[in-house]
Design a protein around this motif. Structure first.
Motif: not given
Length: 313
Positions: A229-232, A252, A254-255
């Motif tokens: 999981f990554c943060s923008v 936000p 995403y991932g």
């Protein structure tokens, strides 16, 4: 109530009428609804089959642990059931494994310090595995915003998640429990990246807790956590300003990528009477940085982390 609904309908029509033909959109939705349902229902059936398969695999693998747990106590049985589900998810989606499980004591207290990913999915898997194979619950310190999320209170209660103060954390450890803390917390979760730099600021609370409870500290790190999981990364200054104002994680995320996750458990750092909190913090930080240096390629790569499920050098 009816008049308000009419007003809202008129507002939508006036606001979007120039851009969207409302009547045409409704007609198209009605026309295509049978098509959506036709494909959606078979998909749901397939999902139910996979869910049934997952439950049967869980029962086959952990049935004796679950039966024994339910004989002891309702909460123990419930925790083991949830742990079995999370363990199955970790095995299927991330090929999750733990290296150094022997460093987690079978009895007695220990403070577990971990690196905080954008979502601490590794901690969920780790807690589940320790429940199932060590038969021990890891109490966890969490940010206060989690306690305000509707419907989560029963999860926090069952898994002994607490808002961390030095006194409450110390009392948990003095009762011979395991306790997990991420010194970086939400700040590290939001603003960390694939370079895996520790972002602990000047936090010394965890060191004070360990010294007060006179317990060892166990450092852990999960390989490829930032690739799951990554943060923008855009809008960094804005998100930082918003966090400083609200103390709420708005960045936000995403991932959910099916990367290989491996948690490495370091050797326990024993309690030493004459150690200061500052000295202990440095010692723990060095231990986790050593785990990162040894087991994580910098910078992290999502594609490489996925390939490591099949080939790991």
């Amino acid at each position: 109530m009816e008049s308000r609904l009419i007003n809202v309908t008129h507002y939508i029509e006036h606001s979007f009428g120039d851009y969207i033909d409302i009547n045409y959109t409704l007609w198209l939705t009605w026309l295509l609804a049978p098509l959506f349902i036709t494909f959606l229902l078979p998909l749901l059936i397939v999902m139910l089959f996979y869910l049934s398969s997952l439950i049967l695999y869980i029962y086959k693998l952990h049935r004796y642990r679950l039966i024994h747990a339910y004989e002891r106590d309702f909460w123990v049985g419930a925790r083991h059931t949830i742990a079995a589900i999370w363990d199955a998810h970790g095995w299927i989606w991330h090929s999750y494994e733990i290296k150094g499980m022997e460093n987690i004591p079978d009895e007695g207290s220990a403070l577990i310090i971990y690196y905080h990913g954008a979502i601490p999915i590794d901690l969920y898997y780790f807690v589940a595995r320790v429940i199932l194979f060590k038969n021990r619950l890891i109490h966890t310190v969490a940010d206060r915003f989690l306690f305000k999320i509707p419907g989560w209170s029963i999860i926090l209660e069952a898994f002994k998640v607490i808002p961390g103060t030095v006194s409450t954390c110390s009392s948990v450890l003095k009762d011979n429990n395991l306790l997990a803390i991420a010194p970086g917390g939400v700040y590290e979760a939001q603003f960390g990246n694939s370079y895996y730099k520790l972002m602990w600021k000047k936090r010394l609370g965890f060191a004070k807790v360990a010294l007060d409870a006179k317990c060892p500290i166990i450092p852990i790190f999960t390989q490829n956590l930032r690739e799951a999981f990554c943060s923008v990364s855009w809008g960094y200054r804005f998100w930082m300003w918003l966090y400083n104002v609200t103390r709420f994680p708005f960045v936000p995320i995403y991932g959910g990528f099916p990367v290989k996750l491996t948690t490495y458990v370091g050797k326990p750092i024993p309690y030493e009477e004459n150690t200061t909190p500052e000295e202990l913090k440095k010692k723990v930080a060095l231990a986790i940085e050593e785990l990162i240096k040894k087991n994580q390629k910098i910078p992290g790569s999502i594609l490489r982390a996925i390939l490591e499920r099949f080939y790991h050098h």
